[in-house]
Enzyme design. Structure first.
Site, PDB file in Angstrom:
ATOM      1  N   CYS A 191      12.174  19.417 -31.870  1.00 35.02           N
ATOM      2  CA  CYS A 191      12.838  18.985 -30.923  1.00 35.02           C
ATOM      3  C   CYS A 191      13.450  20.043 -30.141  1.00 35.02           C
ATOM      4  O   CYS A 191      14.270  20.793 -30.725  1.00 35.02           O
ATOM      5  CB  CYS A 191      13.801  18.008 -31.651  1.00 35.02           C
ATOM      6  N   CYS A 209      10.021  18.437 -23.956  1.00 35.38           N
ATOM      7  CA  CYS A 209      10.681  17.649 -25.110  1.00 35.38           C
ATOM      8  C   CYS A 209       9.182  17.252 -25.899  1.00 35.38           C
ATOM      9  O   CYS A 209       8.325  16.699 -25.422  1.00 35.38           O
ATOM     10  CB  CYS A 209      11.188  16.541 -24.065  1.00 35.38           C
TER      11      CYS A 209
HETATM   12  N1  DGL Z   1      12.212  14.986 -28.646  1.00 31.73           N
HETATM   13  C1  DGL Z   1      13.425  15.575 -28.403  1.00 31.73           C
HETATM   14  C2  DGL Z   1      13.239  17.012 -27.637  1.00 31.73           C
HETATM   15  O1  DGL Z   1      12.084  17.449 -27.897  1.00 31.73           O
HETATM   16  C3  DGL Z   1      14.481  15.155 -27.691  1.00 31.73           C
HETATM   17  C4  DGL Z   1      14.560  13.488 -27.430  1.00 31.73           C
HETATM   18  C5  DGL Z   1      15.995  13.229 -27.236  1.00 31.73           C
HETATM   19  O2  DGL Z   1      16.611  12.647 -28.396  1.00 31.73           O
HETATM   20  O3  DGL Z   1      16.619  13.003 -26.339  1.00 31.73           O
HETATM   21  O4  DGL Z   1      13.846  17.434 -26.919  1.00 31.73           O
END
Ligand code: DGL
Length: 255
Positions: free
Chosen positions: A73, A183
């Site tokens: 993430c 993301c």
């Molecule tokens: N999957 C996450 C990232 O790579 C974040 C998504 C979220 O919770 O806003 O930033």
């Protein structure tokens, strides 16, 4: 050799795009995937709040004896990896938007970065662009609604396609020929994004394969890869409860 599990953490389902690459590269490793699910999306919340959720999840993964944790993430990495590395004794592999490879390969001297509001607004992102993309134009866009669409399994609806069109338009108008998926939820929309771009010379960049290689390298450095005969266990946990964890398991199995 060490057969303890690798922890993989995300705010929700997005980190499964990284989980998939780790499974491909390291098929003998046991993996514990923790997808928060309850507090997703992190990208729209203040950092101080999100750090608490991340800390809670990381403590659960540590209680399951993980030998290394991947923050699958970008938002969590930018918000909490420094704190986590200073607090816990195990290695953390973090993720950041792949500005470096995009800037190194662009032919139009323009790259696009799609990421969450929190990631794009962080000091970390500013430094990243300054360090690796000097002399290259960096155009950014928040993937508004992307995370929610992936969480709801609505990647292929007309409404999601419109969200993608809206986010990608300014990047294309600026002439970007590399678009960074900053993301981990966004690779689940890669086919829609490619369809909207409709131009093979514009390449999407997903850092997940590089993250899997990094995990392999770190574990091999100190002899902590799983044995080649080890039968891996795959476990799915969530702050949102058993039903969400089961959704994670089903989705991961279908990848
Ligand atoms: N999957 C996450 C990232 O790579 C974040 C998504 C979220 O919770 O806003 O930033």
């Amino acid at each position: 050799m060490n057969n303890a599990p690798i922890g993989v953490f995300d705010s929700g389902m997005g980190g499964l795009s990284v989980w998939r690459e780790i499974r491909k590269r390291l098929p003998h490793e046991s993996l514990i995937y923790f997808g928060d699910g309850l507090h997703c999306p992190y990208g729209e919340k203040p950092a101080a709040e999100v750090v608490g959720y991340i800390d809670e999840a990381i403590r659960t993964l540590i209680a399951h004896d993980c030998k290394l944790i991947v923050l699958a993430c970008n938002t969590a990495t930018m918000t909490a990896v420094k704190y986590l590395r200073a607090t816990y004794p195990l290695p953390f592999v973090g993720m950041e938007p792949a500005v470096k490879p995009a800037a190194a390969t662009t032919e139009t001297e323009t790259i696009g970065v799609l990421a969450t509001r929190a990631s794009l607004g962080s000091d970390w992102f500013g430094e990243l662009s300054g360090r690796y993309a000097a002399g290259v134009r960096v155009v950014t866009a928040v993937g508004e609604g992307f995370v929610e669409a992936v969480e709801a399994d609505e990647e292929h609806t007309p409404a999601t396609r419109r969200l993608v069109e809206r986010a990608v338009a300014p990047l294309l108008a600026a002439g970007a020929d590399r678009i960074v998926l900053g993301c981990t939820h966004y690779p689940f929309l890669a086919d829609v994004i490619e369809e909207v771009i409709a131009n093979p010379s514009v390449q999407l960049i997903d850092p997940a394969p590089a993250i899997a290689r990094r995990v392999e390298w770190l574990l091999s450095q100190d002899g902590r890869l799983a044995e080649p005969t080890h039968v891996p266990e795959l476990l799915f946990l969530s702050a949102a409860g058993a039903e969400y964890a089961e959704k994670l398991r089903r989705r991961a199995t279908a990848l």
